[in-house]
Design a protein around this motif. Structure first.
Motif, PDB file in Angstrom:
ATOM      1  N   TRP A   1      13.108  -0.704   7.348  1.00 41.71           N
ATOM      2  CA  TRP A   1      13.344   0.737   7.471  1.00 41.71           C
ATOM      3  C   TRP A   1      13.620   1.300   6.083  1.00 41.71           C
ATOM      4  CZ3 TRP A   1      12.187   4.475  10.530  1.00 41.71           C
ATOM      5  CH2 TRP A   1      12.820   5.718  10.399  1.00 41.71           C
ATOM      6  N   GLU A   2      12.757   2.229   5.635  1.00 39.75           N
ATOM      7  CA  GLU A   2      12.842   2.746   4.260  1.00 39.75           C
ATOM      8  C   GLU A   2      13.449   4.143   4.208  1.00 39.75           C
ATOM      9  OE1 GLU A   2      12.222   0.812   1.811  1.00 39.75           O
ATOM     10  OE2 GLU A   2      10.890  -0.740   2.608  1.00 39.75           O
TER      11      GLU A   2
ATOM     12  N   GLY B   1       8.470   0.652   6.480  1.00 39.81           N
ATOM     13  CA  GLY B   1       7.649   0.199   5.361  1.00 39.81           C
ATOM     14  C   GLY B   1       7.508  -1.310   5.435  1.00 39.81           C
ATOM     15  N   LEU B   2       6.694  -1.857   4.554  1.00 43.73           N
ATOM     16  CA  LEU B   2       6.472  -3.309   4.533  1.00 43.73           C
ATOM     17  C   LEU B   2       7.012  -3.894   3.242  1.00 43.73           C
ATOM     18  CD1 LEU B   2       2.906  -4.445   5.617  1.00 43.73           C
ATOM     19  CD2 LEU B   2       5.066  -4.800   6.800  1.00 43.73           C
ATOM     20  N   ARG B   3       7.703  -5.016   3.361  1.00 38.64           N
ATOM     21  CA  ARG B   3       8.197  -5.717   2.166  1.00 38.64           C
ATOM     22  C   ARG B   3       7.746  -7.167   2.199  1.00 38.64           C
ATOM     23  NH1 ARG B   3      13.804  -3.454  -0.142  1.00 38.64           N
ATOM     24  NH2 ARG B   3      13.511  -1.277   0.433  1.00 38.64           N
TER      25      ARG B   3
ATOM     26  N   PHE C   1       1.890   0.292   8.136  1.00 37.46           N
ATOM     27  CA  PHE C   1       3.237   0.710   7.726  1.00 37.46           C
ATOM     28  C   PHE C   1       3.402   0.739   6.203  1.00 37.46           C
ATOM     29  CE2 PHE C   1       3.867  -1.014  12.030  1.00 37.46           C
ATOM     30  CZ  PHE C   1       4.297   0.158  12.627  1.00 37.46           C
ATOM     31  N   ILE C   2       2.328   0.533   5.467  1.00 37.67           N
ATOM     32  CA  ILE C   2       2.431   0.575   4.001  1.00 37.67           C
ATOM     33  C   ILE C   2       2.552   2.030   3.547  1.00 37.67           C
ATOM     34  CG2 ILE C   2       1.188   0.114   1.838  1.00 37.67           C
ATOM     35  CD1 ILE C   2       0.032  -2.402   3.259  1.00 37.67           C
ATOM     36  N   ASN C   3       3.598   2.308   2.796  1.00 33.05           N
ATOM     37  CA  ASN C   3       3.867   3.677   2.349  1.00 33.05           C
ATOM     38  C   ASN C   3       3.166   4.005   1.037  1.00 33.05           C
ATOM     39  OD1 ASN C   3       5.544   4.681   4.465  1.00 33.05           O
ATOM     40  ND2 ASN C   3       7.175   3.316   3.729  1.00 33.05           N
ATOM     41  N   HIS C   4       3.178   5.295   0.719  1.00 36.87           N
ATOM     42  CA  HIS C   4       2.516   5.808  -0.484  1.00 36.87           C
ATOM     43  C   HIS C   4       3.426   5.721  -1.714  1.00 36.87           C
ATOM     44  CE1 HIS C   4       0.560   8.659  -3.202  1.00 36.87           C
ATOM     45  NE2 HIS C   4       1.743   9.223  -3.336  1.00 36.87           N
ATOM     46  N   SER C   5       2.808   5.462  -2.857  1.00 40.01           N
ATOM     47  CA  SER C   5       3.503   5.608  -4.140  1.00 40.01           C
ATOM     48  C   SER C   5       2.475   5.976  -5.202  1.00 40.01           C
ATOM     49  CB  SER C   5       4.196   4.299  -4.521  1.00 40.01           C
ATOM     50  OG  SER C   5       4.651   4.391  -5.857  1.00 40.01           O
TER      51      SER C   5
END
Ligand SMILES: C[S@@+](CC[C@H](N)C(=O)[O-])C[C@H]1O[C@@H](n2cnc3c(N)ncnc32)[C@H](O)[C@@H]1O
Length: 168
Positions: free
Chosen positions: A35-36, A42-44, A106-110
């Motif tokens: 949880w981000e 998100g994925l770690r 679930f990969i978030n943007h950066s």
């Protein structure tokens, strides 16, 4: 959501650690859903990932851009191929992971991502047999969140002003 697909992989070597081969072999790295906060899930990674390693494949329903627009309330997990070569009968394609998908949705943007999306042609006789693989752009440390730049350089996200892109 638009993603940057940077490279079209074709004519791979029949052996060796090619982009296509690693994608076909599947993910070898354990990932955790995390949880981000304001970003949602998100994925770690729990292990170090070296540079240029296959991390996951974006899977889902392959639909046309017109169908994606029709589903406009559910675009969060749509991966647009609009910037790649995958025009089919002049309709852009989208991979929609809303109903059918895996953890890569679930990969978030950066703006400073550690992954890059590559369009991988898996059949040397047909450019339409493609899959989307995510590859590490650099060494990624244990515990780091996996991120991708959603926006190709020629596409401005909704929050951009006069060419200035708001970066998270
Ligand atoms: C492909 S999903 C990623 C997974 C998402 N976090 C979730 O919980 O389902 C894309 C959505 O995640 C959120 N998101 C992704 N990256 C973000 C960021 N850097 N900052 C804030 N929200 C982000 C946005 O709501 C976006 O529509």
């Amino acid at each position: 959501m638009l993603h940057k697909v940077t490279k079209v992989e074709q004519n791979q070597r029949p052996s060796g650690n090619s982009t296509r081969q690693t994608l076909v072999e599947g993910r070898q790295i354990p990932l955790v859903l995390f949880w981000e906060g304001r970003k949602g899930w998100g994925l770690r990674t729990i292990f170090k990932i070296p540079k240029n390693v296959f991390v996951g494949e974006y899977v889902g329903e392959v639909i046309t851009f017109a169908e994606a627009k029709r589903r406009n309330k559910h675009t969060k997990y749509q991966f647009s191929l609009a910037t790649a070569i995958t025009k089919l009968d002049n309709k852009f394609l989208v991979i929609d992971a809303t109903s059918l998908g895996n953890e890569t949705r679930f990969i978030n943007h950066s703006c400073n991502p550690n992954l890059v999306a590559k369009l991988v042609i898996t059949n040397k006789y047909s450019e339409h047999d493609f899959r989307i693989g995510f590859y590490s752009m650099r060494d990624i440390e244990p515990g780091e969140e996996l991120t991708l730049n959603y926006y190709p350089t020629n596409v401005k996200p909704k929050n951009s002003k006069k060419g200035r892109t708001k970066c998270w």
